[in-house]
Scaffold this motif. Structure first.
Motif, PDB file in Angstrom:
ATOM      1  N   THR A  53       0.841  -1.187   0.000  1.00 16.63           N
ATOM      2  CA  THR A  53       0.000   0.000   0.000  1.00 16.63           C
ATOM      3  C   THR A  53       0.886   1.251   0.000  1.00 16.63           C
ATOM      4  O   THR A  53       1.987   1.253   0.558  1.00 16.63           O
ATOM      5  CB  THR A  53      -0.941   0.058   1.216  1.00 16.63           C
ATOM      6  N   GLN A  57     -11.265   3.536  -8.402  1.00 12.91           N
ATOM      7  CA  GLN A  57     -12.229   3.845  -7.348  1.00 12.91           C
ATOM      8  C   GLN A  57     -13.616   4.054  -7.944  1.00 12.91           C
ATOM      9  O   GLN A  57     -14.623   3.645  -7.378  1.00 12.91           O
ATOM     10  CB  GLN A  57     -11.799   5.101  -6.578  1.00 12.91           C
ATOM     11  N   GLU A  98      -7.506   3.789  -4.480  1.00  9.49           N
ATOM     12  CA  GLU A  98      -8.590   3.944  -3.498  1.00  9.49           C
ATOM     13  C   GLU A  98      -9.766   3.004  -3.816  1.00  9.49           C
ATOM     14  O   GLU A  98     -10.916   3.454  -3.952  1.00  9.49           O
ATOM     15  CB  GLU A  98      -9.073   5.400  -3.483  1.00  9.49           C
ATOM     16  N   GLU A 143     -16.088  -3.323   2.240  1.00 13.77           N
ATOM     17  CA  GLU A 143     -14.649  -3.078   2.188  1.00 13.77           C
ATOM     18  C   GLU A 143     -13.886  -4.307   2.666  1.00 13.77           C
ATOM     19  O   GLU A 143     -12.910  -4.737   2.028  1.00 13.77           O
ATOM     20  CB  GLU A 143     -14.281  -1.868   3.046  1.00 13.77           C
ATOM     21  N   THR A 203      -4.134   4.267  -0.930  1.00 11.67           N
ATOM     22  CA  THR A 203      -5.263   4.337  -0.005  1.00 11.67           C
ATOM     23  C   THR A 203      -5.067   5.389   1.079  1.00 11.67           C
ATOM     24  O   THR A 203      -3.942   5.809   1.372  1.00 11.67           O
ATOM     25  CB  THR A 203      -5.475   2.956   0.661  1.00 11.67           C
ATOM     26  N   SER A 243      -7.126   4.553   3.807  1.00 11.24           N
ATOM     27  CA  SER A 243      -7.807   3.742   4.818  1.00 11.24           C
ATOM     28  C   SER A 243      -6.836   2.909   5.659  1.00 11.24           C
ATOM     29  O   SER A 243      -6.028   2.148   5.123  1.00 11.24           O
ATOM     30  CB  SER A 243      -8.812   2.805   4.128  1.00 11.24           C
ATOM     31  N   VAL A 281      -7.242  -0.771   5.068  1.00  9.05           N
ATOM     32  CA  VAL A 281      -6.529  -1.308   3.910  1.00  9.05           C
ATOM     33  C   VAL A 281      -5.073  -1.573   4.267  1.00  9.05           C
ATOM     34  O   VAL A 281      -4.526  -2.642   3.978  1.00  9.05           O
ATOM     35  CB  VAL A 281      -6.619  -0.350   2.701  1.00  9.05           C
TER      36      VAL A 281
END
Length: 222
Positions: free
Chosen positions: A35, A87, A165, A175, A197, A199, A202
Motif C-alpha cells: 500500500t 475507485q 482507493e 470493504e 489508499t 484507509s 486497507v
C-alpha cells in the motif's frame, strides 16, 4: 521476487519545475500486498499512473522485471502485464457485468476460446453469481461494481494489480470483503498487488506500507 522496481524516479508536471517525485526508489514483489499512503496531492496517483505505463518518469527508471517501461510497448504492457482497478469503477454502465469482462478480454487479445465461460468463472471467483453477472452495471451496487472491476482487471491474467482507493466508496462490511479478495490474489495466487489508499483498514492487510511525503518515499512496514 521483485516484479516491479522504481529506481530513483523523478517526475514534474508539464510546464513546471517543481518535482512531484524526488528520486523515489522501491521494489514490489510477487505474493505481497503493497500500500502507498500519503496526503492528497502528495503524488500517490502519479506513482500509479507511472507504474501503469500511462506516463513516463522524467528521470530514473521503472522496471517490469528487467524491462524499462520507457523502452517497451506500454500499450501491450497495459493490455497484458498489469491490471488496473479504479475507485470509480470505469465500467460500461449499459453493458452487463459479463459483457464488460469479455470486452476487456477482446481488447487484450486473450487466448481463451470460450471467453464468456471464462468471464463467468472470473466473476464467480470475486463473488458475483451468474444471475448478477447478467445484469447491466447500472443495476449493480457499488460493492458489486467493484467486484466486476477486479474481475475485469484479472481478465488477461496479469501478474501485477494496481488499485487507486478501491474501497473509498464502500461501506465497512463490503470493504472487508473486497480486501479479502485482494489478500487472496496476492497470498494465494502469487500476484503483486499495489494499492493507493487513505484507509487504515486497507493498510492493515498490507505486507508492505510505503509513505509518500514531499516527493519522497519511505517504508513504514515491510
Amino acid at each position: 521476487m521483485s516484479v516491479l522496481t522504481l529506481d530513483k524516479v523523478t517526475y514534474a508536471y508539464d510546464g513546471t519545475k517543481k518535482q512531484v517525485l524526488k528520486g523515489i526508489s522501491a521494489t514490489f514483489e510477487a505474493g505481497k500486498v503493497h500500500t502507498i499512503v500519503g496526503k492528497s496531492g502528495s503524488g500517490k496517483s502519479t506513482v500509479l499512473s507511472l507504474i501503469a505505463g500511462l506516463d513516463v518518469c522524467g528521470g530514473g527508471r521503472i522496471l517490469h522485471g528487467d524491462d524499462d517501461l520507457a523502452r517497451i510497448d506500454r500499450d501491450r504492457y497495459r493490455a497484458q502485464g498489469i491490471g488496473v482497478i479504479f475507485q470509480s469503477y470505469n465500467l460500461l454502465t449499459n453493458a452487463t457485468a459479463v459483457q464488460n469482462i469479455v470486452l476487456s478480454m477482446n481488447i487484450s487479445a486473450s487466448p481463451e476460446r470460450d471467453k464468456k465461460s471464462y468471464a463467468f468463472a472470473l466473476l464467480e471467483k470475486v463473488g458475483i453469481d451468474r444471475e448478477t453477472a447478467a445484469r447491466t452495471v447500472l443495476k449493480l451496487s457499488g460493492g458489486e461494481q467493484q467486484r466486476v472491476g477486479i474481475a475485469r482487471a484479472l481478465a488477461h491474467n496479469p501478474g501485477i494489480l494496481i488499485a487507486d482507493e478501491p474501497t473509498g466508496n464502500l461501506d465497512r462490511e463490503t470493504e472487508s470483503e473486497i480486501l479479502g479478495i485482494f489478500s487472496s490474489l496476492a497470498h494465494d495466487e502469487g500476484r503483486c498487488v499495489v494499492i493507493v489508499t487513505h484507509s487504515k483498514r486497507v493498510t492493515a492487510i498490507a505486507d508492505v506500507v510505503l509513505s509518500l511525503n514531499n516527493g519522497c518515499l519511505s517504508v513504514l512496514k515491510s
